[in-house]
Write an enzyme that holds these catalytic residues in place. Sequence first.
Site, PDB file in Angstrom:
ATOM      1  N   GLY A  22       0.816  -1.199   0.000  1.00 35.00           N
ATOM      2  CA  GLY A  22       0.000   0.000   0.000  1.00 35.00           C
ATOM      3  C   GLY A  22       0.852   1.253   0.000  1.00 35.00           C
ATOM      4  N   ALA A  25       0.025   9.438   0.446  1.00 36.98           N
ATOM      5  CA  ALA A  25       0.806  10.654   0.623  1.00 36.98           C
ATOM      6  C   ALA A  25       1.736  10.578   1.822  1.00 36.98           C
ATOM      7  CB  ALA A  25      -0.140  11.847   0.779  1.00 36.98           C
ATOM      8  N   GLY A  27       3.359   7.843   2.788  1.00 33.63           N
ATOM      9  CA  GLY A  27       4.458   6.913   2.584  1.00 33.63           C
ATOM     10  C   GLY A  27       4.029   5.594   1.981  1.00 33.63           C
ATOM     11  N   ASP A 148      -5.923  10.964  14.099  1.00 30.93           N
ATOM     12  CA  ASP A 148      -6.500  10.421  12.861  1.00 30.93           C
ATOM     13  C   ASP A 148      -7.272   9.130  13.131  1.00 30.93           C
ATOM     14  OD1 ASP A 148      -7.071  10.609  10.166  1.00 30.93           O
ATOM     15  OD2 ASP A 148      -5.266   9.559   9.527  1.00 30.93           O
TER      16      ASP A 148
END
Length: 519
Positions: A22, A25, A27, A148
Amino acid sequence: MNQDTNNGRLLANRYELCDLVGEGAMGRVYRAKDTVLGGVTVAVKFLSQALLNDNMRDRFEREATISALLGEKSIHVVRVKDYGVDEHNAPFYVMEFLSGESINELICHKPIALPRFLTLIRHVCLGLESAHQGIYFNGELSHIIHRDIKPSNIIVIQDPTLGEAAKILDFGIAKLVQASANQTQSFMGTLAYCSPEQMEGKELDNRSDIYSLGVMMYEMLTMDMPLLPQNSSFGGWYQAHHNFKPEPFSERLGLPRDLQDLVFGCLAKEREDRPQTVREILDTLQLFDSTSQNNSDQPNQNGSSPQKEQLDLPYDTTGHGLNFENKTIHAESSTTDICLQIPWPANKPLRKIVFPRLIETNLGDVPVLSVMLDPEGVENRISSKRYNQFLYLSHPHPTLLWATILYNDEYGAKWLPCYLDLKSNKGQQITRALAEEGKYRVLLYALNEPGQCQHILNSVISDRYCKMLGQWANISQVTKSVGDIKIAKSVLSQELEKLKDKIVTKVKKSNLTDVNAGR
């Protein structure tokens, strides 16, 4: 991915990178083998923010160490095993390789049943509580805020002691990347889950995570977002989090009123009005244990939901479960975010019309109705009751009438009829998607702003209709067409006209937002 030059690379003379699982933005994440420990599988996450000076390196080492200590303190936080900086100044974490599903995957088809919800949310709260209480680092207590919290950042695994267990991914990464970025040029966080104070750029405390947790709890219980913006821009979400109120839980879900009160408390606009600690949430959740019962949504013995294959990946094959930020339409975006950004098709006229289509996402093809209205019409239909009716005719041509009504007391009924040719590939695909998804989205577009969807309404399809839609699709494959589809459409239209008054009466009397004859 097969051509990635990192495949086979030996990192830090220890970790052999196998394949990319995966990217975003923030990493990239690779599956890797720890050659020192005999080839044990690990997950290696490279951060996109290069460490160009000693101050940034010190900050990374601090955040990585604290994250590692937190993983040791709580079994509900992913364990960081190692960290470092490669020859290109790219920082990386080495984490335990988790086999399971994200909560985002678990809720893609139906809400999580109350007993399972209570178990998973308790685990998330325990992980958050450990972080909020803090970690001692160099003799100083460091309180940790995640920044987050969202369904794709919670992985559900099988634990030999606990059975099914939830773990929180990637503490510290959002703070590290944000501290290294140009604050005026970037925003770190996922807009749909951000607290009002996070969107204002204020100093955050544990109550910001509690707000994000409230958004996630609402979504887990209802499959809907508590707040939807008029558009998916930063300004649209800013207005939603500051001014909009969540819709009450649908009565058909059968959820305790006190649970709704808890979720709404977490979603309070002012942080002083929310639960002040995660412990308050845990104490309230304890009250629901005696009322919850196991049901068919409980996981089976291997920990997965029924008919859901367990994947041996850290999060998932597409990167949807990885907590990368991406400002384009990508795996990280929720289905709602994806739909909000889709423009009106160039091959469709800018007129007040409705048509069905499938939207491709990483969770599969999602059925939607695209509706063009004038700006006032969009505004008038944001608060509407929804009803869906399906009528099928096998002769003279296999045809499905998919009718949706949007109703409110002030503006009355707006009918959205669509006809699906069940002898065509498109008609078959949409019908089967409706049967499998058990719901669809109504995308509202304004005539003066066709470049972006303005608002989304959800409509749930009853189990009875889901079963019938699948049967109709199968029957139509072996039924011969003996006449013009226009005749079939005319017949179905007449049948719908006979039902309209009855449907409107039913919708008017209902207290539910989403009404269906099959319920």
